[in-house]
Design a protein around this motif. Sequence first.
Motif, PDB file in Angstrom:
ATOM      1  N   GLY A 267       0.792  -1.219   0.000  1.00  0.00           N
ATOM      2  CA  GLY A 267       0.000   0.000   0.000  1.00  0.00           C
ATOM      3  C   GLY A 267       0.821   1.263   0.000  1.00  0.00           C
ATOM      4  O   GLY A 267       0.284   2.360  -0.196  1.00  0.00           O
TER       5      GLY A 267
ATOM      6  N   ARG B  41      -1.492   2.457 -11.036  1.00  0.00           N
ATOM      7  CA  ARG B  41      -0.695   2.541  -9.806  1.00  0.00           C
ATOM      8  C   ARG B  41       0.677   3.144 -10.046  1.00  0.00           C
ATOM      9  O   ARG B  41       1.235   3.785  -9.157  1.00  0.00           O
ATOM     10  CB  ARG B  41      -0.528   1.149  -9.192  1.00  0.00           C
ATOM     11  CG  ARG B  41      -1.840   0.461  -8.856  1.00  0.00           C
ATOM     12  CD  ARG B  41      -1.603  -0.849  -8.081  1.00  0.00           C
ATOM     13  NE  ARG B  41      -0.854  -1.820  -8.860  1.00  0.00           N
ATOM     14  CZ  ARG B  41       0.339  -2.303  -8.501  1.00  0.00           C
ATOM     15  NH1 ARG B  41       0.918  -1.880  -7.392  1.00  0.00           N
ATOM     16  NH2 ARG B  41       0.945  -3.220  -9.258  1.00  0.00           N
TER      17      ARG B  41
ATOM     18  N   SER C 271       0.422   2.465  -4.220  1.00  0.00           N
ATOM     19  CA  SER C 271      -0.392   1.284  -3.899  1.00  0.00           C
ATOM     20  C   SER C 271       0.385   0.002  -4.177  1.00  0.00           C
ATOM     21  O   SER C 271      -0.126  -0.922  -4.814  1.00  0.00           O
ATOM     22  CB  SER C 271      -1.699   1.300  -4.705  1.00  0.00           C
ATOM     23  OG  SER C 271      -2.432   2.471  -4.455  1.00  0.00           O
TER      24      SER C 271
ATOM     25  N   LYS D  81       2.135  -3.546  -4.132  1.00  0.00           N
ATOM     26  CA  LYS D  81       1.680  -4.868  -3.737  1.00  0.00           C
ATOM     27  C   LYS D  81       2.898  -5.779  -3.535  1.00  0.00           C
ATOM     28  O   LYS D  81       3.989  -5.510  -4.027  1.00  0.00           O
ATOM     29  CB  LYS D  81       0.781  -5.460  -4.829  1.00  0.00           C
ATOM     30  CG  LYS D  81      -0.429  -4.614  -5.178  1.00  0.00           C
ATOM     31  CD  LYS D  81      -1.211  -5.245  -6.316  1.00  0.00           C
ATOM     32  CE  LYS D  81      -2.432  -4.412  -6.683  1.00  0.00           C
ATOM     33  NZ  LYS D  81      -3.214  -5.030  -7.795  1.00  0.00           N
TER      34      LYS D  81
END
Length: 121
Positions: free
Chosen positions: A15, A66, A84, A86
């Motif tokens: 995040g 993203r 964001s 991951k």
Amino acid sequence: QVQLVESGGGLVQPGGSLRVSCVASGGIFTGYRMGWYRQAPGKQRELVARIEPSGSTNYADSVKGRFTVSRDTAKKTLHLQMDSLKLEDTAVYYCNIVVLKTTGYSPGDTWGQGTRVTVSS
């Protein structure tokens, strides 16, 4: 000769955000299509973002929305803003020119050392 120097990698939580950069020298960058590649452990290197000399961009589906690629022509620097993040974004990130061949987009012959991005909680 062509030299590509990546920087800015590190450890970030899922995040989170990170920006990596690449400085090019040796006669490339201006007028070249540039791209960010990444190689995750045990996987092949993949092109995740590219930017035309005009500034138009294109992204792999896995990072679309993203990641944002940008270029500073005066400084011959390529950036990749990653938001964001991951777990699956964990990889070594490289920049390179992107050449369109009959078989698709291909990187140049010279690679930098890359910058490692680790996404982990």
